[in-house]
Scaffold this motif. Structure first.
Motif, PDB file in Angstrom:
ATOM      1  N   LEU A 290     -23.556   2.458  57.188  1.00 56.57           N
ATOM      2  CA  LEU A 290     -24.645   2.237  57.814  1.00 56.57           C
ATOM      3  C   LEU A 290     -25.055   3.766  58.774  1.00 56.57           C
ATOM      4  CD1 LEU A 290     -25.028  -1.221  59.078  1.00 56.57           C
ATOM      5  CD2 LEU A 290     -26.231  -0.310  57.340  1.00 56.57           C
ATOM      6  N   GLU A 291     -23.726   4.123  59.095  1.00 56.03           N
ATOM      7  CA  GLU A 291     -24.231   5.512  59.986  1.00 56.03           C
ATOM      8  C   GLU A 291     -24.398   6.657  59.287  1.00 56.03           C
ATOM      9  OE1 GLU A 291     -20.584   6.112  62.431  1.00 56.03           O
ATOM     10  OE2 GLU A 291     -21.075   4.465  63.628  1.00 56.03           O
ATOM     11  N   ALA A 292     -23.673   6.766  57.710  1.00 56.45           N
ATOM     12  CA  ALA A 292     -23.786   7.488  56.894  1.00 56.45           C
ATOM     13  C   ALA A 292     -25.380   7.668  56.117  1.00 56.45           C
ATOM     14  CB  ALA A 292     -23.052   7.680  55.936  1.00 56.45           C
ATOM     15  N   ALA A 293     -25.824   6.033  56.018  1.00 49.06           N
ATOM     16  CA  ALA A 293     -27.075   5.971  55.553  1.00 49.06           C
ATOM     17  C   ALA A 293     -28.202   6.160  56.500  1.00 49.06           C
ATOM     18  CB  ALA A 293     -27.320   4.573  55.023  1.00 49.06           C
ATOM     19  N   GLU A 294     -28.022   5.985  57.766  1.00 50.19           N
ATOM     20  CA  GLU A 294     -28.821   6.412  58.894  1.00 50.19           C
ATOM     21  C   GLU A 294     -29.047   7.878  59.046  1.00 50.19           C
ATOM     22  OE1 GLU A 294     -31.651   5.452  61.698  1.00 50.19           O
ATOM     23  OE2 GLU A 294     -31.028   4.385  60.231  1.00 50.19           O
ATOM     24  N   ARG A 295     -27.701   8.439  58.889  1.00 51.33           N
ATOM     25  CA  ARG A 295     -27.861   9.970  59.046  1.00 51.33           C
ATOM     26  C   ARG A 295     -28.473  10.758  58.089  1.00 51.33           C
ATOM     27  NH1 ARG A 295     -22.427   9.200  60.946  1.00 51.33           N
ATOM     28  NH2 ARG A 295     -21.750   9.761  58.520  1.00 51.33           N
ATOM     29  N   ASP A 296     -28.414  10.088  56.802  1.00 45.25           N
ATOM     30  CA  ASP A 296     -29.030  10.564  55.603  1.00 45.25           C
ATOM     31  C   ASP A 296     -30.686  10.430  55.739  1.00 45.25           C
ATOM     32  OD1 ASP A 296     -26.562  11.276  54.736  1.00 45.25           O
ATOM     33  OD2 ASP A 296     -26.368   9.593  53.322  1.00 45.25           O
ATOM     34  N   ARG A 297     -30.744   9.376  56.160  1.00 42.40           N
ATOM     35  CA  ARG A 297     -32.379   8.834  56.142  1.00 42.40           C
ATOM     36  C   ARG A 297     -32.850   9.644  57.235  1.00 42.40           C
ATOM     37  NH1 ARG A 297     -35.139   5.287  59.150  1.00 42.40           N
ATOM     38  NH2 ARG A 297     -33.413   4.489  60.363  1.00 42.40           N
ATOM     39  N   LEU A 298     -32.342   9.794  58.600  1.00 41.88           N
ATOM     40  CA  LEU A 298     -32.869  10.521  59.570  1.00 41.88           C
ATOM     41  C   LEU A 298     -33.099  11.910  59.050  1.00 41.88           C
ATOM     42  CD1 LEU A 298     -31.403   8.839  62.644  1.00 41.88           C
ATOM     43  CD2 LEU A 298     -33.379   8.487  61.839  1.00 41.88           C
ATOM     44  N   GLN A 299     -31.704  12.335  58.654  1.00 41.40           N
ATOM     45  CA  GLN A 299     -31.862  13.837  58.099  1.00 41.40           C
ATOM     46  C   GLN A 299     -33.092  14.239  57.226  1.00 41.40           C
ATOM     47  OE1 GLN A 299     -30.028  16.061  59.590  1.00 41.40           O
ATOM     48  NE2 GLN A 299     -30.983  17.870  58.291  1.00 41.40           N
ATOM     49  N   ARG A 300     -33.155  13.146  56.432  1.00 48.14           N
ATOM     50  CA  ARG A 300     -34.268  13.413  55.241  1.00 48.14           C
ATOM     51  C   ARG A 300     -35.443  13.534  56.094  1.00 48.14           C
ATOM     52  NH1 ARG A 300     -37.201   9.760  52.741  1.00 48.14           N
ATOM     53  NH2 ARG A 300     -35.761   8.191  53.380  1.00 48.14           N
ATOM     54  N   ILE A 301     -35.762  12.713  56.813  1.00 48.40           N
ATOM     55  CA  ILE A 301     -37.090  12.594  57.724  1.00 48.40           C
ATOM     56  C   ILE A 301     -37.350  13.738  58.487  1.00 48.40           C
ATOM     57  CG2 ILE A 301     -38.500  11.261  59.301  1.00 48.40           C
ATOM     58  CD1 ILE A 301     -37.121   8.925  58.355  1.00 48.40           C
ATOM     59  N   VAL A 302     -36.004  14.221  59.131  1.00 47.77           N
ATOM     60  CA  VAL A 302     -36.126  15.417  59.913  1.00 47.77           C
ATOM     61  C   VAL A 302     -36.335  16.651  59.140  1.00 47.77           C
ATOM     62  CG1 VAL A 302     -34.708  16.976  61.541  1.00 47.77           C
ATOM     63  CG2 VAL A 302     -34.748  14.658  61.734  1.00 47.77           C
ATOM     64  N   GLN A 303     -35.607  16.713  57.822  1.00 49.37           N
ATOM     65  CA  GLN A 303     -35.938  17.932  57.062  1.00 49.37           C
ATOM     66  C   GLN A 303     -37.525  18.035  56.839  1.00 49.37           C
ATOM     67  OE1 GLN A 303     -33.188  17.511  54.007  1.00 49.37           O
ATOM     68  NE2 GLN A 303     -31.708  18.291  55.419  1.00 49.37           N
ATOM     69  N   ILE A 304     -38.156  16.533  56.423  1.00 50.71           N
ATOM     70  CA  ILE A 304     -39.581  17.009  56.055  1.00 50.71           C
ATOM     71  C   ILE A 304     -40.405  17.322  57.184  1.00 50.71           C
ATOM     72  CG2 ILE A 304     -41.412  15.206  55.406  1.00 50.71           C
ATOM     73  CD1 ILE A 304     -39.045  13.485  53.987  1.00 50.71           C
ATOM     74  N   VAL A 305     -40.042  16.881  58.208  1.00 48.33           N
ATOM     75  CA  VAL A 305     -40.875  17.212  59.623  1.00 48.33           C
ATOM     76  C   VAL A 305     -40.473  18.449  60.236  1.00 48.33           C
ATOM     77  CG1 VAL A 305     -41.572  14.801  59.733  1.00 48.33           C
ATOM     78  CG2 VAL A 305     -39.742  15.766  61.227  1.00 48.33           C
TER      79      VAL A 305
END
Length: 460
Positions: A290-305
């Motif tokens: 979950l932490e990895a998925a959350e990190r990946d998801r947040l990182q993806r969102i952060v990279q977008i913005v």
């Protein structure tokens, strides 16, 4: 002579008349009593029959032969008729009206036989017993029972505590029960006859038979009581042995169950420990995933913005409160272009990522929940993040219907690593031939206002 007749002959004649009348009345009343006729009818009959009887008596006592013959011819049939009537009226009577016995009886299998004098029954040899007031009901009941044709029924004196063997109130024992004696017991029946199985004749009970039966019953009761005591003692000992056996069985079963329970508990503890370790490992693995998925998801969102390299601020625009105007998209593009031009050299303007909006991060940050900003490590890349919520409204120009007038408002919130830095409101009005032109004019003015806010922030 007259005096003699008046003093002697007349009283004597009157006395004889009344005596003769009483004699005749005794016959008359015996007949009326036999038929149950009322006494007044007997008195009326005596008024007629007494004179006739005197006439007949005078004929019988006459000195003339022909008169005596006539008198006897009347007297003899009259007496015969009297006795025939008396027999007919009393043929079923057992006692007279005053309770005197008329018949004696014997009881046998065919019924009750009645005799008119004391004698011995020639069929059974039993002595005839006189019927009286005390035994007449019993005799009548037995006679009706035997003549009914019902089969002889077996009775059990042990069942009914009020059972009686003899008719109550009789001077002489009148049996109500007949019996057959076997080697071990008596069998009793409710009427004379023969035993239905063996064919032996049933005999009437006697006091000696009843005493013998009572003695046997007492002996049987004593033997039964002894047997009950022996059986009770046997059952008690058996119960005690059974209790001890069950106690030993239960003790052994408890010990076995305790050992099994201990083994089950040990196995359960081992399984629980193993399951806990496995669950902990699964939980840790899940948390890591979950932490990895959350990190990946947040990182993806952060990279977008995230801004372009070298930018110091991030500006995001949302049209969450935009009206349903057909030119909303054009207004958004125009405002974005104007802001991009206005913010040249300060930061980049970037549209919100779809996930950033659909997953509620924009709304959460706007309402004060800064967990995304804290977990996404966005501020390790930029010092500030700006969120802009804009809205537009276009309508016909009040001065000239050929022109359009559009109002654009914007709310700007600045966030840093420490949280909300400040909030700014901006508003601009633009006019044009079309909505797009009016929006561009208003966006240009709004962009200059936001540029001014940025300049003030840079000076600080």
């Amino acid at each position: 002579m007259a005096l003699f007749v008046a003093a002697v002959v007349l009283p004597s004649a009157l006395v004889n008349y009344f005596l003769f009348r009483e004699f005749i009345n005794s016959y008359i009343f015996s007949v009326t009593d036999a038929f149950g006729l009322p006494s007044n009818l007997a008195a009326a009959a005596s008024v007629v029959l007494v004179p006739l009887a005197l006439i007949v008596l005078g004929l019988v006592l006459s000195l003339r032969k022909n008169r005596r013959t006539i008198g006897l011819a009347i007297l003899i049939p009259t007496l015969s008729l009297y006795y025939v009537l008396l027999w007919y009226g009393t043929r079923n009577d057992l006692v007279t009206a005053d309770g005197s016995p008329l018949r004696c009886y014997t009881i046998n299998a065919d019924g009750v036989r009645f005799f008119e004098r004391a004698q011995v029954d020639p069929r059974t040899g039993e002595s005839c017993i006189w019927v009286n007031e005390e035994n007449i009901r019993y005799v009548s009941a037995i006679d009706a029972r035997l003549r009914s044709g019902e089969p002889t029924r077996r009775v059990d004196p042990n069942v009914d505590p009020n059972f009686v063997f003899f008719a109550p109130g009789t001077h002489q024992a009148a049996p109500l029960v007949w019996y057959v004696e076997t080697t071990s017991a008596y069998e009793f029946f409710d009427a004379p006859g023969v035993h239905p199985t063996t064919g032996r004749e049933l005999l009437p009970v006697t006091p000696a038979v009843v005493e013998s039966w009572l003695a046997r019953r007492r002996a049987d009761e004593v033997a039964a009581e002894d047997a009950r005591r022996v059986e009770t003692e046997r059952q008690r000992l058996a119960a005690e042995n059974e209790v001890r056996r069950r106690a030993e069985t239960l003790r052994a079963e408890r010990e076995r169950q305790q050992l099994e329970e201990q083994r089950r508990q040990e196995l359960a503890r081992e399984r629980q420990q193993q399951a806990a370790r496995e669950a902990e490992e699964r939980q840790l693995a899940l948390e890591r995933e979950l932490e990895a998925a959350e990190r990946d998801r947040l990182q993806r969102i952060v990279q977008i913005v995230r801004p372009n390299s070298g930018d110091v601020r991030v500006y995001l625009v949302s049209r969450l409160s935009a009206s349903a105007s057909a030119d909303s998209a054009a207004a958004d593009v125009a405002l974005r272009n104007e802001l991009q031009a206005a913010m040249e050299g300060i930061g980049s303007i970037s549209g919100l990522a779809t996930e950033f909006v659909s997953e509620g991060y924009f709304a959460a940050i706007w309402s004060g929940d800064l967990s995304f900003l804290q977990t996404s490590r966005l501020f390790s890349q930029v010092p500030e993040m700006w969120l802009i919520e804009a809205s537009e409204r276009c309508a016909a120009n009040a001065v000239s219907a050929a022109l359009r007038r559009c109002d654009i408002g914007a709310t700007l919130q600045r966030y840093s690593e420490d949280g909300l830095v400040g909030t700014h409101e901006a508003h601009a009005v633009g006019a044009g031939v079309t909505d797009a032109e009016a929006i561009r004019q208003a966006s240009s003015q709004l962009a200059r206002r936001i540029r001014q806010i940025a300049d003030e922030r840079s000076t600080q």
